[in-house]
Design an enzyme around this catalytic site. Structure first.
Site, mmCIF file in Angstrom:
data_model
loop_
_atom_site.group_PDB
_atom_site.id
_atom_site.type_symbol
_atom_site.label_atom_id
_atom_site.label_comp_id
_atom_site.label_asym_id
_atom_site.label_seq_id
_atom_site.Cartn_x
_atom_site.Cartn_y
_atom_site.Cartn_z
ATOM 1 N N GLU A 136 0.883 -1.182 0.000
ATOM 2 C CA GLU A 136 0.000 0.000 0.000
ATOM 3 C C GLU A 136 0.906 1.213 0.000
ATOM 4 O O GLU A 136 1.750 1.360 0.891
ATOM 5 C CB GLU A 136 -0.898 0.009 1.247
ATOM 6 C CG GLU A 136 -2.005 -1.022 1.213
ATOM 7 C CD GLU A 136 -2.972 -0.858 0.056
ATOM 8 O OE1 GLU A 136 -3.028 0.248 -0.533
ATOM 9 O OE2 GLU A 136 -3.638 -1.831 -0.287
ATOM 10 N N CYS B 8 -2.295 8.964 3.353
ATOM 11 C CA CYS B 8 -2.192 8.484 1.972
ATOM 12 C C CYS B 8 -3.464 8.795 1.201
ATOM 13 O O CYS B 8 -3.459 8.858 -0.018
ATOM 14 C CB CYS B 8 -1.927 6.983 1.983
ATOM 15 S SG CYS B 8 -3.041 6.114 3.082
HETATM 16 P P1 NAD Z 1 8.836 4.742 3.708
HETATM 17 O O1 NAD Z 1 8.697 4.012 2.434
HETATM 18 O O2 NAD Z 1 9.985 5.646 3.870
HETATM 19 O O3 NAD Z 1 8.938 3.724 4.929
HETATM 20 C C1 NAD Z 1 7.941 2.747 5.164
HETATM 21 C C2 NAD Z 1 8.556 1.597 5.941
HETATM 22 O O4 NAD Z 1 9.495 0.947 5.098
HETATM 23 C C3 NAD Z 1 9.322 2.030 7.199
HETATM 24 O O5 NAD Z 1 9.122 1.099 8.230
HETATM 25 C C4 NAD Z 1 10.754 2.011 6.724
HETATM 26 O O6 NAD Z 1 11.695 1.842 7.767
HETATM 27 C C5 NAD Z 1 10.733 0.809 5.798
HETATM 28 N N1 NAD Z 1 11.838 0.754 4.838
HETATM 29 C C6 NAD Z 1 12.542 1.778 4.315
HETATM 30 N N2 NAD Z 1 13.518 1.294 3.499
HETATM 31 C C7 NAD Z 1 13.397 -0.038 3.493
HETATM 32 C C8 NAD Z 1 14.097 -1.092 2.843
HETATM 33 N N3 NAD Z 1 15.141 -0.875 2.048
HETATM 34 N N4 NAD Z 1 13.687 -2.353 3.051
HETATM 35 C C9 NAD Z 1 12.625 -2.621 3.843
HETATM 36 N N5 NAD Z 1 11.955 -1.670 4.522
HETATM 37 C C10 NAD Z 1 12.322 -0.392 4.344
HETATM 38 O O7 NAD Z 1 7.458 5.501 3.957
HETATM 39 P P2 NAD Z 1 7.090 6.493 5.163
HETATM 40 O O8 NAD Z 1 7.780 7.786 4.904
HETATM 41 O O9 NAD Z 1 7.264 5.808 6.470
HETATM 42 O O10 NAD Z 1 5.514 6.654 4.962
HETATM 43 C C11 NAD Z 1 4.938 7.587 4.109
HETATM 44 C C12 NAD Z 1 4.420 6.907 2.862
HETATM 45 O O11 NAD Z 1 3.495 5.885 3.224
HETATM 46 C C13 NAD Z 1 3.636 7.857 1.964
HETATM 47 O O12 NAD Z 1 4.010 7.643 0.627
HETATM 48 C C14 NAD Z 1 2.198 7.432 2.185
HETATM 49 O O13 NAD Z 1 1.327 7.727 1.124
HETATM 50 C C15 NAD Z 1 2.340 5.983 2.397
HETATM 51 N N6 NAD Z 1 1.171 5.430 3.083
HETATM 52 C C16 NAD Z 1 0.314 4.644 2.354
HETATM 53 C C17 NAD Z 1 -0.830 4.124 2.947
HETATM 54 C C18 NAD Z 1 -1.756 3.243 2.174
HETATM 55 O O14 NAD Z 1 -2.486 2.481 2.796
HETATM 56 N N7 NAD Z 1 -1.772 3.304 0.846
HETATM 57 C C19 NAD Z 1 -1.094 4.396 4.291
HETATM 58 C C20 NAD Z 1 -0.208 5.204 4.992
HETATM 59 C C21 NAD Z 1 0.933 5.703 4.378
#
Ligand code: NAD
Length: 479
Positions: free
Chosen positions: A247, A281
Site C-alpha cells: 500500500e 495516503c
Molecule cells: P517509507 O517508504 O519511507 O517507509 C515505510 C517503511 O518501510 C518504514 O518502516 C521504513 O523503515 C521501511 N523501509 C525503508 N527502506 C526499506 C528497505 N530498504 N527495506 C525494507 N523496509 C524499508 O514511507 P514512510 O515515509 O514511512 O511513509 C509515508 C508513505 O506511506 C507515503 O508515501 C504514504 O502515502 C504511504 N502510506 C500509504 C498508505 C496506504 O495504505 N496506501 C497508508 C499510509 C501511508
C-alpha cells in the site's frame, strides 16, 4: 531512561544502540528509547517464527479469538493513554490520536470475530464419486513493515488478520514512531501469544527492513509506505517468489461541481487535505473545481484555513499538529518552493511557524492557478499542502482526476445523482467518496487502490484473508 527492547522468540532483548523517539511538537523531548535491532536480530526473529509457526497454524480458533479480543479490550481501555503517546510521537492532535487507538481496538475486535468465521467451500466434482473441498491455510511467516503516519492503526490492520489466519509475524515499525507499535506488541504478548508467534524488530528500514526482505525464510511481506520503498519490496519478493502486498502513496482528487453544496465541499476539502497535518495516503491533495463555483470555493476554503490553529498536538484548541519530522518538513517546504517556481499562486499559508517550544510547525498551504501537469500536482507531497485546479465542466474534471499515476482514493461533491453515479463508475481509484472527504474509511470493508498506489490484494475486512492465507483444493474419492 529505560530502553524498550525488541521481542524475539518471546524474550525481550535489549541492544547496544537505541533509536530516540522524538516529539515533533517539542523536539527537546524524548518520548522514549527503543532498542535498535541488527540484521542478526532479524535472523533470530525469523528462526523463532519458524519454530512457532506450525503449532500456531494448527491452534484452535477459540485461543486465537480470545487473544485478539483481549487485545481489543485493553486497547479500548487504554485509549486515552495510548492516544497521548501517539500524539507525542507522531504529532497528530490528541482527539485524532485517541480515535486511532480506538480504531486499532475495533480492528482487533473485528478479527477476533473473523477467527470464528473461518471456513472453506465444498463443491460437487465434475467427476462422479469425487468430493472437492477448498480450504484456506496460513501463509506461514509474514513480515510486516509499516510507515510513520498511522503508528497503531496500520500495524493493527496487518497484525490482527495475520494472527487471525494462523500466521507467525515479524513486525518492523517505522523507526520514527516505534512507541505505539511496541505498546501493541507488549499487549499481544501478555494476552497469551505463544513465544515466537509475534516478533518485534525496530530499526532503520535500510538495515532491519532490508534484512527481512533478504531472508528466504519469509513467506510474505505486507508493506505500507512510499512508492520508492514499495518498489524495492516488490523486487525482493519477486526474487524470492514470495507473496507481497503493497500500500503506497496517493495524489487523491476531490472534484467540486457547480451544483455542490459548497459548505459541505469546503468541509470535505479542509478535513481531507489538512487534518492529520495532511499526512494521510488518502489526503485530498488535488481540489478540482468547476469554473462556476471556483472563486467562491477558494474563498470559503481560504477563510476556513485562517481559523485553523497549528500548535502542539496535545494543546487544547489545536486543529493541526506539527509535521512529523525535520526531513518531512524540509520536503514539504521544497514542494512549496517548487509550486512557486512552477507559477502556481500560493493563496494561503506555507510559512514555518514558531511556537512556545521548538517543533516542526507548518502553516497549511493552498495553491491556486495550478494545472495538472505541474509537479506539485503529479508527485505526492505528504504534508498540509493542497492545490486547486480549475476546470470547465464535469467531463474535464473526471479526465483530470484520472490523469495521475496514483489511484488510492477520490471524491466528488455534487447534488447530481447522474454525476455521482458516473463518477463512482469511471474514476480509477480503489476508494471513492460522494460528498465526503477522501480520507476517513471504515474498518470492516476492503481498503486499497489501483495503479501506483497499491500492488497485491486488498487489506482490511474479510478481504484481508486473500493475502494472509493460501488456498488448498483437496479431491477425495471415498472408498
Ligand atoms: P517509507 O517508504 O519511507 O517507509 C515505510 C517503511 O518501510 C518504514 O518502516 C521504513 O523503515 C521501511 N523501509 C525503508 N527502506 C526499506 C528497505 N530498504 N527495506 C525494507 N523496509 C524499508 O514511507 P514512510 O515515509 O514511512 O511513509 C509515508 C508513505 O506511506 C507515503 O508515501 C504514504 O502515502 C504511504 N502510506 C500509504 C498508505 C496506504 O495504505 N496506501 C497508508 C499510509 C501511508
Amino acid at each position: 531512561m529505560n530502553m524498550h527492547a525488541n521481542l524475539i522468540g518471546g524474550e525481550w532483548r535489549d541492544s547496544a544502540n537505541a533509536v530516540e523517539n522524538i516529539n515533533p511538537s517539542n523536539t527537546g523531548e524524548i518520548v522514549g528509547l527503543y532498542a535498535k535491532a541488527e540484521p542478526r536480530d532479524v535472523g533470530a526473529a525469523i528462526d523463532a517464527a519458524k519454530q512457532a509457526a506450525p503449532e500456531w497454524a494448527q491452534s484452535g480458533v477459540q485461543q486465537r479469538h480470545d487473544i485478539l479480543k483481549t487485545t481489543s479490550d485493553e486497547l479500548f481501555a487504554r485509549g486515552d493513554e495510548l492516544g497521548r503517546l501517539l500524539s507525542r510521537e507522531e504529532g497528530k492532535i490528541l482527539s485524532e490520536g485517541i480515535a486511532e487507538v480506538r480504531r486499532a481496538a475495533q480492528i482487533f475486535g473485528f478479527f477476533a470475530g473473523e477467527t470464528l468465521r473461518l471456513g472453506g467451500e465444498s463443491l460437487p466434482s465434475v467427476r462422479p464419486g469425487v468430493d472437492v473441498e477448498m480450504t484456506r491455510e496460513a501463509l506461514g511467516i509474514v513480515g510486516i513493515i509499516t510507515p510513520w503516519n498511522y503508528p497503531i492503526a496500520i500495524p493493527a490492520w496487518k497484525i490482527a488478520p495475520a494472527l487471525c489466519h494462523g500466521n507467525a509475524v515479524i513486525f518492523k515499525p517505522a523507526e520514527l514512531v516505534p512507541g505505539c507499535g511496541w505498546a501493541l506488541v507488549e499487549i499481544l504478548h501478555r494476552a497469551g501469544l505463544p513465544d515466537g508467534v509475534l516478533n518485534f524488530v525496530n530499526g532503520p528500514g535500510a538495515v532491519v527492513g532490508q534484512a527481512l526482505l533478504d531472508d528466504p525464510g519469509v513467506d510474505g511481506i505486507s508493506f505500507t509506505g512510499s512508492v520508492s520503498t514499495g518498489r524495492r519490496v516488490a523486487d525482493a519478493c519477486a526474487r524470492h517468489m514470495r507473496k507481497c502486498q503493497l500500500e503506497m502513496g496517493g495524489k487523491n482528487p476531490l472534484v467540486v461541481l457547480d451544483d455542490a453544496d459548497l459548505e459541505i465541499a469546503a468541509d470535505c476539502a479542509i478535513d481531507g487535505a489538512f487534518y492529520s497535518t495532511g499526512q494521510r495516503c488518502t489526503a485530498s491533495s488535488r481540489l478540482i473545481v468547476t469554473e462556476g463555483v471556483h472563486s467562491r470555493f477558494v474563498e470559503l476554503v481560504s477563510e476556513r484555513l485562517r481559523h485553523l490553529q497549528v500548535d502542539d498536538a496535545l494543546r487544547e484548541g489545536t486543529h493541526i499538529g506539527p509535521v512529523a519530522s525535520d526531513a518531512q518538513l524540509r520536503e514539504d517546504l521544497s514542494y512549496i518552493e517548487l509550486g512557486r517556481r512552477e507559477g502556481a499562486n500560493l493563496r494561503y499559508g506555507g510559512e514555518v511557524l514558531s511556537r512556545s517550544q521548538p517543533g516542526y510547525y507548518l502553516q497549511p498551504a493552498l495553491f491556486t492557478d495550478t494545472h495538472n501537469g505541474m509537479r506539485i500536482n503529479r508527485e505526492e507531497i505528504f504534508g498540509p499542502v493542497a492545490t486547486v485546479i480549475r476546470v470547465r465542466d464535469y467531463e474535464e474534471a473526471l479526465e483530470v482526476a484520472n490523469d495521475t499515476e496514483f489511484g488510492l482514493s477520490s471524491g466528488i461533491c455534487t447534488s447530481s445523482l447522474k454525476y455521482a453515479s458516473h463518477f463512482k463508475r469511471n474514476i480509477k481509484s480503489g476508494i471513492t467518496m460522494v460528498n465526503l472527504p477522501t480520507a476517513g474509511v471504515d474498518y470492516h470493508v476492503a481498503f486499497g487502490g489501483r495503479k501506483g498506489s497499491s500492488y497485491g490484494s486488498r487489506e482490511q475486512g474479510s478481504y484481508a484473508r486473500e493475502f494472509y492465507t493460501s488456498v488448498k483444493t483437496a479431491y477425495t474419492r471415498p472408498c
